[in-house]
Design a protein around this motif. Structure first.
Motif, PDB file in Angstrom:
ATOM      1  N   ILE A 249      29.290  42.608  30.853  1.00 54.65           N
ATOM      2  CA  ILE A 249      30.319  42.384  32.156  1.00 54.65           C
ATOM      3  C   ILE A 249      31.571  41.873  31.410  1.00 54.65           C
ATOM      4  O   ILE A 249      31.535  40.970  30.727  1.00 54.65           O
ATOM      5  CB  ILE A 249      29.778  41.332  32.860  1.00 54.65           C
ATOM      6  N   GLU A 250      32.664  42.432  31.838  1.00 54.09           N
ATOM      7  CA  GLU A 250      33.912  42.069  31.302  1.00 54.09           C
ATOM      8  C   GLU A 250      35.091  41.628  32.244  1.00 54.09           C
ATOM      9  O   GLU A 250      35.031  42.107  33.346  1.00 54.09           O
ATOM     10  CB  GLU A 250      34.674  43.274  30.559  1.00 54.09           C
ATOM     11  N   VAL A 251      35.543  40.513  31.806  1.00 52.93           N
ATOM     12  CA  VAL A 251      36.895  39.992  32.870  1.00 52.93           C
ATOM     13  C   VAL A 251      37.979  40.397  31.867  1.00 52.93           C
ATOM     14  O   VAL A 251      37.931  39.646  30.824  1.00 52.93           O
ATOM     15  CB  VAL A 251      36.681  38.608  33.186  1.00 52.93           C
ATOM     16  N   ASP A 252      38.853  41.208  32.124  1.00 53.20           N
ATOM     17  CA  ASP A 252      40.087  41.623  31.498  1.00 53.20           C
ATOM     18  C   ASP A 252      41.367  41.225  32.033  1.00 53.20           C
ATOM     19  O   ASP A 252      41.731  41.761  33.354  1.00 53.20           O
ATOM     20  CB  ASP A 252      39.819  43.349  30.964  1.00 53.20           C
ATOM     21  N   THR A 253      42.167  40.848  31.327  1.00 51.90           N
ATOM     22  CA  THR A 253      43.580  40.185  31.885  1.00 51.90           C
ATOM     23  C   THR A 253      44.714  40.824  30.760  1.00 51.90           C
ATOM     24  O   THR A 253      45.802  40.540  31.207  1.00 51.90           O
ATOM     25  CB  THR A 253      43.597  38.801  31.911  1.00 51.90           C
ATOM     26  N   TYR A 254      44.312  41.934  29.956  1.00 56.23           N
ATOM     27  CA  TYR A 254      45.214  42.589  29.169  1.00 56.23           C
ATOM     28  C   TYR A 254      44.899  44.161  29.291  1.00 56.23           C
ATOM     29  O   TYR A 254      43.923  44.436  29.075  1.00 56.23           O
ATOM     30  CB  TYR A 254      45.381  42.033  27.763  1.00 56.23           C
ATOM     31  N   TYR A 255      45.984  44.739  29.804  1.00 58.75           N
ATOM     32  CA  TYR A 255      45.993  46.380  29.883  1.00 58.75           C
ATOM     33  C   TYR A 255      46.024  46.931  28.575  1.00 58.75           C
ATOM     34  O   TYR A 255      46.758  46.948  27.714  1.00 58.75           O
ATOM     35  CB  TYR A 255      46.998  46.721  30.823  1.00 58.75           C
ATOM     36  N   ASN A 256      44.630  47.642  28.011  1.00 63.33           N
ATOM     37  CA  ASN A 256      44.897  48.491  27.049  1.00 63.33           C
ATOM     38  C   ASN A 256      44.648  49.970  27.274  1.00 63.33           C
ATOM     39  O   ASN A 256      43.548  50.466  27.352  1.00 63.33           O
ATOM     40  CB  ASN A 256      43.489  47.993  26.042  1.00 63.33           C
ATOM     41  N   GLY A 257      45.682  50.487  27.854  1.00 64.56           N
ATOM     42  CA  GLY A 257      45.711  51.924  28.566  1.00 64.56           C
ATOM     43  C   GLY A 257      44.777  53.049  27.744  1.00 64.56           C
ATOM     44  O   GLY A 257      44.097  53.878  28.388  1.00 64.56           O
ATOM     45  N   ASP A 258      45.025  52.980  26.433  1.00 65.85           N
ATOM     46  CA  ASP A 258      44.525  53.989  25.537  1.00 65.85           C
ATOM     47  C   ASP A 258      42.958  53.644  25.272  1.00 65.85           C
ATOM     48  O   ASP A 258      42.299  54.271  24.682  1.00 65.85           O
ATOM     49  CB  ASP A 258      45.175  54.109  24.393  1.00 65.85           C
TER      50      ASP A 258
ATOM     51  N   SER B 246      45.777  46.345  36.387  1.00 70.01           N
ATOM     52  CA  SER B 246      45.560  44.952  36.964  1.00 70.01           C
ATOM     53  C   SER B 246      44.461  44.263  36.297  1.00 70.01           C
ATOM     54  O   SER B 246      43.471  44.900  35.350  1.00 70.01           O
ATOM     55  CB  SER B 246      45.114  45.021  38.296  1.00 70.01           C
ATOM     56  N   ASP B 247      44.776  42.723  36.265  1.00 64.42           N
ATOM     57  CA  ASP B 247      43.287  42.094  35.779  1.00 64.42           C
ATOM     58  C   ASP B 247      42.115  42.623  36.634  1.00 64.42           C
ATOM     59  O   ASP B 247      42.070  43.064  37.540  1.00 64.42           O
ATOM     60  CB  ASP B 247      43.569  40.484  36.427  1.00 64.42           C
ATOM     61  N   HIS B 248      40.993  42.993  35.895  1.00 68.59           N
ATOM     62  CA  HIS B 248      39.875  43.486  36.426  1.00 68.59           C
ATOM     63  C   HIS B 248      38.406  43.039  35.748  1.00 68.59           C
ATOM     64  O   HIS B 248      38.495  42.236  34.929  1.00 68.59           O
ATOM     65  CB  HIS B 248      39.947  44.912  36.159  1.00 68.59           C
ATOM     66  N   LEU B 249      37.438  43.199  36.787  1.00 66.74           N
ATOM     67  CA  LEU B 249      36.148  42.848  36.428  1.00 66.74           C
ATOM     68  C   LEU B 249      35.200  44.237  36.078  1.00 66.74           C
ATOM     69  O   LEU B 249      35.684  45.180  36.755  1.00 66.74           O
ATOM     70  CB  LEU B 249      35.486  42.042  37.314  1.00 66.74           C
TER      71      LEU B 249
ATOM     72  N   VAL C 204      39.296  45.525  40.878  1.00 67.59           N
ATOM     73  CA  VAL C 204      40.511  44.667  40.735  1.00 67.59           C
ATOM     74  C   VAL C 204      40.448  43.200  40.979  1.00 67.59           C
ATOM     75  O   VAL C 204      39.542  42.988  42.160  1.00 67.59           O
ATOM     76  CB  VAL C 204      41.770  45.066  41.417  1.00 67.59           C
ATOM     77  N   LEU C 205      40.859  42.351  40.037  1.00 71.40           N
ATOM     78  CA  LEU C 205      40.928  40.809  40.440  1.00 71.40           C
ATOM     79  C   LEU C 205      42.365  40.350  40.575  1.00 71.40           C
ATOM     80  O   LEU C 205      43.139  41.017  40.350  1.00 71.40           O
ATOM     81  CB  LEU C 205      40.259  40.222  39.030  1.00 71.40           C
TER      82      LEU C 205
ATOM     83  N   ASP D  37      46.293  32.145  35.528  1.00 70.56           N
ATOM     84  CA  ASP D  37      47.247  30.967  36.515  1.00 70.56           C
ATOM     85  C   ASP D  37      47.114  29.710  36.124  1.00 70.56           C
ATOM     86  O   ASP D  37      47.415  28.692  36.832  1.00 70.56           O
ATOM     87  CB  ASP D  37      46.710  31.445  38.083  1.00 70.56           C
ATOM     88  N   THR D  38      46.479  29.146  34.789  1.00 75.11           N
ATOM     89  CA  THR D  38      46.434  27.769  34.502  1.00 75.11           C
ATOM     90  C   THR D  38      45.124  27.179  35.046  1.00 75.11           C
ATOM     91  O   THR D  38      45.253  26.099  34.865  1.00 75.11           O
ATOM     92  CB  THR D  38      47.664  27.051  34.410  1.00 75.11           C
ATOM     93  N   GLY D  39      44.645  27.783  36.046  1.00 71.16           N
ATOM     94  CA  GLY D  39      43.492  27.125  36.726  1.00 71.16           C
ATOM     95  C   GLY D  39      42.181  27.437  36.275  1.00 71.16           C
ATOM     96  O   GLY D  39      41.740  28.469  35.517  1.00 71.16           O
ATOM     97  N   TRP D  40      41.275  26.624  36.534  1.00 71.48           N
ATOM     98  CA  TRP D  40      39.767  26.978  36.216  1.00 71.48           C
ATOM     99  C   TRP D  40      39.380  27.796  37.371  1.00 71.48           C
ATOM    100  O   TRP D  40      39.479  27.899  38.373  1.00 71.48           O
ATOM    101  CB  TRP D  40      39.026  25.644  36.328  1.00 71.48           C
ATOM    102  N   HIS D  41      38.325  28.753  36.636  1.00 71.54           N
ATOM    103  CA  HIS D  41      37.658  29.742  37.638  1.00 71.54           C
ATOM    104  C   HIS D  41      35.985  29.836  37.344  1.00 71.54           C
ATOM    105  O   HIS D  41      35.680  29.442  36.292  1.00 71.54           O
ATOM    106  CB  HIS D  41      38.266  31.366  37.296  1.00 71.54           C
ATOM    107  N   THR D  42      35.637  30.006  38.427  1.00 73.94           N
ATOM    108  CA  THR D  42      33.890  29.935  38.452  1.00 73.94           C
ATOM    109  C   THR D  42      33.511  31.341  38.503  1.00 73.94           C
ATOM    110  O   THR D  42      33.825  32.252  39.448  1.00 73.94           O
ATOM    111  CB  THR D  42      33.331  29.035  39.665  1.00 73.94           C
ATOM    112  N   MET D  43      32.548  31.747  37.808  1.00 75.17           N
ATOM    113  CA  MET D  43      31.918  33.032  37.714  1.00 75.17           C
ATOM    114  C   MET D  43      30.444  32.716  37.802  1.00 75.17           C
ATOM    115  O   MET D  43      29.603  32.102  37.120  1.00 75.17           O
ATOM    116  CB  MET D  43      32.308  33.778  36.446  1.00 75.17           C
ATOM    117  N   ASN D  44      29.788  33.752  38.828  1.00 80.64           N
ATOM    118  CA  ASN D  44      28.495  33.727  38.923  1.00 80.64           C
ATOM    119  C   ASN D  44      27.947  35.231  38.762  1.00 80.64           C
ATOM    120  O   ASN D  44      28.508  35.987  39.488  1.00 80.64           O
ATOM    121  CB  ASN D  44      28.160  33.112  40.460  1.00 80.64           C
ATOM    122  N   VAL D  45      27.007  35.299  38.086  1.00 80.96           N
ATOM    123  CA  VAL D  45      26.531  36.936  37.547  1.00 80.96           C
ATOM    124  C   VAL D  45      25.067  36.837  37.967  1.00 80.96           C
ATOM    125  O   VAL D  45      24.265  35.957  37.234  1.00 80.96           O
ATOM    126  CB  VAL D  45      26.599  37.031  36.418  1.00 80.96           C
ATOM    127  N   GLU D  46      24.690  37.746  38.771  1.00 84.70           N
ATOM    128  CA  GLU D  46      23.174  37.823  39.276  1.00 84.70           C
ATOM    129  C   GLU D  46      22.775  39.438  38.973  1.00 84.70           C
ATOM    130  O   GLU D  46      23.393  40.502  39.490  1.00 84.70           O
ATOM    131  CB  GLU D  46      22.966  37.562  40.534  1.00 84.70           C
TER     132      GLU D  46
END
Length: 108
Positions: free
Chosen positions: A1-10, A17-20, A36-37, A42-51
Motif C-alpha cells: 500500500i502506497e501513499v504517494d505525493t510526488y509524481y514519477n510519470g515514467d 495527483s496525490d494518490h493511494l 486520488v487523495l 498540508d502540514t497536518g497530521w493524517h490518520t490511516m487505517n488499513v484492513e
C-alpha cells in the motif's frame, strides 16, 4: 500500500495527483487498485487505517474510505511495513506519530 505525493510519470504512477495505491508482489508499475487523495502535504497530521481480510481491502485516510473492494491477487505473503520520504535526488520529511499492526485469525 502506497501513499504517494510526488509524481514519477515514467515509473508507473497512475496519476499526477496525490494518490493511494495497492500493489502485489512489489510490482510498483502496475497498481491493483488506486484512488486520488486530497493534498496530503498540508502540514497536518493524517490518520490511516488499513484492513485486509483477503480478498477484501479497505483503506481509510482521515476517516474517508478510498479503497473498499475485493481484490484479485496473492494475499499469502509476508508483509513488510516501511516508510520513505525520498524520490530520486529529492527528499521530504514524513513523520510517523504512532503505528499499530494487529493480526486477527479466527478459526472457522
Amino acid at each position: 500500500i502506497e501513499v504517494d505525493t510526488y509524481y514519477n510519470g515514467d515509473q508507473g504512477d497512475p496519476t499526477s495527483s496525490d494518490h493511494l495505491s495497492f500493489h502485489f508482489d512489489g510490482d510498483k508499475t502496475n497498481p491493483t487498485v488506486w484512488a486520488v487523495l486530497p493534498e496530503m502535504e498540508d502540514t497536518g497530521w493524517h490518520t490511516m487505517n488499513v484492513e485486509v481480510a483477503a480478498p477484501h481491502v479497505r483503506v481509510q485516510i482521515d476517516g474517508v474510505t478510498y479503497i473498499d473492494q475485493n481484490l484479485s491477487g496473492n494475499f499469502n505473503f509476508p508483509a513488510y511495513v516501511g516508510f520513505t520520504a525520498g524520490t530520486g535526488a529529492l527528499t521530504n520529511r514524513h513523520l510517523i506519530d504512532s503505528l499499530e499492526v494487529t493480526e486477527l485469525l479466527c478459526e472457522e
